[in-house]
Design a protein around this motif. Sequence first.
Motif, short mmCIF file in Angstrom:
data_model
loop_
_atom_site.label_atom_id
_atom_site.label_comp_id
_atom_site.label_asym_id
_atom_site.label_seq_id
_atom_site.Cartn_x
_atom_site.Cartn_y
_atom_site.Cartn_z
N MET A 18 39.36 34.90 45.35
CA MET A 18 38.15 35.42 45.04
C MET A 18 38.88 37.19 44.97
O MET A 18 39.31 37.27 43.92
CB MET A 18 37.07 35.70 45.39
N ASP A 19 39.53 37.18 45.82
CA ASP A 19 40.25 38.97 46.16
C ASP A 19 40.89 38.85 45.67
O ASP A 19 41.81 39.96 44.96
CB ASP A 19 40.03 38.76 47.25
N ILE A 20 41.90 37.39 45.53
CA ILE A 20 43.40 38.00 45.14
C ILE A 20 43.16 37.97 43.58
O ILE A 20 43.86 38.67 42.15
CB ILE A 20 44.60 36.30 45.53
N THR A 21 41.79 37.01 42.44
CA THR A 21 42.66 37.28 41.16
C THR A 21 42.08 38.25 40.85
O THR A 21 42.15 39.16 39.90
CB THR A 21 41.63 36.03 40.85
N MET A 22 40.52 38.93 41.29
CA MET A 22 40.31 40.02 41.37
C MET A 22 41.28 40.69 41.10
O MET A 22 40.94 42.22 40.60
CB MET A 22 38.93 40.48 41.92
N GLU A 23 42.24 40.95 42.15
CA GLU A 23 43.30 41.86 42.51
C GLU A 23 44.17 41.92 41.27
O GLU A 23 44.11 43.25 40.21
CB GLU A 23 44.12 42.22 43.66
N VAL A 24 44.44 40.81 40.31
CA VAL A 24 45.60 40.80 39.30
C VAL A 24 44.14 41.46 38.20
O VAL A 24 44.78 41.79 37.07
CB VAL A 24 45.27 39.04 38.88
N ARG B 57 39.49 27.40 44.68
CA ARG B 57 40.14 27.80 43.54
C ARG B 57 38.53 29.04 43.48
O ARG B 57 38.05 29.17 43.88
CB ARG B 57 39.61 27.05 42.25
N SER B 58 39.63 30.23 42.57
CA SER B 58 39.24 31.10 41.73
C SER B 58 38.64 30.87 41.07
O SER B 58 39.85 29.96 40.09
CB SER B 58 39.69 31.96 42.10
N ASP B 59 37.66 31.59 40.30
CA ASP B 59 37.07 31.49 38.50
C ASP B 59 37.17 32.85 38.35
O ASP B 59 35.55 33.00 38.64
CB ASP B 59 36.77 30.61 38.31
N ILE B 60 36.90 34.06 37.50
CA ILE B 60 36.43 35.21 36.85
C ILE B 60 37.15 35.29 36.00
O ILE B 60 38.15 35.60 35.31
CB ILE B 60 37.04 36.10 38.34
N THR B 61 36.07 35.92 35.21
CA THR B 61 36.26 36.38 33.85
C THR B 61 35.68 37.66 33.72
O THR B 61 34.73 37.90 33.77
CB THR B 61 35.19 35.65 33.07
N ARG B 62 36.51 38.67 32.68
CA ARG B 62 36.00 40.03 32.50
C ARG B 62 36.29 39.78 31.16
O ARG B 62 36.94 39.66 30.35
CB ARG B 62 36.86 41.70 33.76
#
Length: 403
Positions: free
Chosen positions: A182-188, A261-266
Motif C-alpha cells: 500500500m505504501d508503495i502504491t500510494m507513492e505512485v 496485493r495493494s489496491d487503491i483508487t483516487r
Amino acid sequence: MTIGVGGSSFEAELAKLKPMTDGIEPIAVTEFKARIAKAQALLREQGLQALYLDTSTSLAYFTGIQLTLSERLHGAVIPAEGEIVYLSPTFEEPKTRELMRFGEEVRCWEEHEDPTELVIETIRSLGYESGQVALDPHTPFYIVDGLRKAGNRFSFSHGNVITAACRQLKSAAEIALIQRAMDITMEVHRAAARALQVGVTTAQVKLFLDQAHRKLGMSWTSGAAQFGEATAYPHGVPYEQTLQEGDMVLIDMGTKVGGYRSDITRTYVFGEANPRQREIWNLEKRAQLAAFDAAVLGAPCEAVDAAARGVIEAAGFGPGYKVPGLPHRTGHGLGLDVHEEAFMVKGNKTPLQVGMCFSDEPMICIYGEFGVRLEDIIYMAEDGAHWFTKPAHSVDDPFGYEA
C-alpha cells in the motif's frame, strides 16, 4: 493543492523515485506449517479426508509455491492427518523441489498419464479409501471432471470452507506485507497526480503507473486510468481518453509485495472542481467514511455495504444497485488475490473478525457525466477497524492526509 497546477513531466517524477524494498520480511516456514495445521483441524471438524490444492493462490498461501496455471496439473494434497504431498509433472520435479519451503514428498506423473489418477492414488495411499475431498475453489473443470471419474469412491466438495476460513484472517506478517504494498502504491498515486498535464492520454498514465512501481522495486503491477465521462464506468471503457482541464480523473492501481496485493483508487478533478463535481465527491467521501464507521468487530459484513449505500440513497441516488448510484458491492477482501473473501455485500452475514482485510469503495456512477470512487483498504485489529492508507482529504487536496 489543485491537481494540474505546477505539474511536472512523467520523466521527472520517475527520476525522483527510489526502491522501497528494504526490510521486507517474507512469510516464515513456521507460519506456512501453522496454516496447514489449521486447515487439517478444519478438515477433521467437517469430516473431510483431504484438501486438494491446484496451481492457485491457495497453493501459494499454504506452501509458498507460486506458479502460473497451465494445462498441466501441479499442486498438492493436504490430508486430514499427516504430511503434505506435492504433485508435479515428472520433468518439473527439480523445479518443484527448488520451490518447496518445507516437506519431502513429491509425486509425479508422466506426459502420457492422467494426473487426476495420481491425485486419487495419493489420497488413498494416505489412508483414505473413500470419503469426501475438498477441492481448491480455483481448480479447473477438466481436473474436477477427471477426479470424479478416477475417484468414484470419493465425493468432492467446494474447498472454500477450508481455504476462505484460513485466508480471510490475516496474520501480522501478512498485514505487514500488505502495508508495504500500500505504501508503495500510494507513492505512485502522488507522483501520477503531480505529473498530469493537459493532453496526456490514459495509455501514457497507465505506462507511468507501471514504470513508477518498477522504479520503487516492484516486478508486478496493475493500473487503470479514466478521464472525464469515462470515470462513470467502474471498470473503464474500451477506448483511450485525453486529459482536458476540468476533467474528473480516476486512477486505480496496485502491486504485489511477497505475493500480497495493494489496491487503491483516487478520484479528483484536473484543475478546479465545479459545484457538481464537488457535491458528488463529498458525497462519496461521506459514504466511504460511513462504511468505515460500520466496520465494527462482530458486525456482519453486509452492515458495511448498508452504511455506505444508505448515505448515497439518502442523497437521492439508487435505490439499491440502480444508476445513478452505487451499482456494485461496497468492498471485497484482499490478500494474495485482489478480490477474495470476505465481501462487503448485502446478504453476507459473516461477522467481521480480527485479521480481515477488505476494501471500502462505494463508487458513485453517473453515466453521461462522471463517477467518483475513493478506495482504501481496511484491516480489523483487536481494537477495531484501521486504514492501511488514510482516506483522501478533499477534492481540492486529495493527498493532503498522506503528504
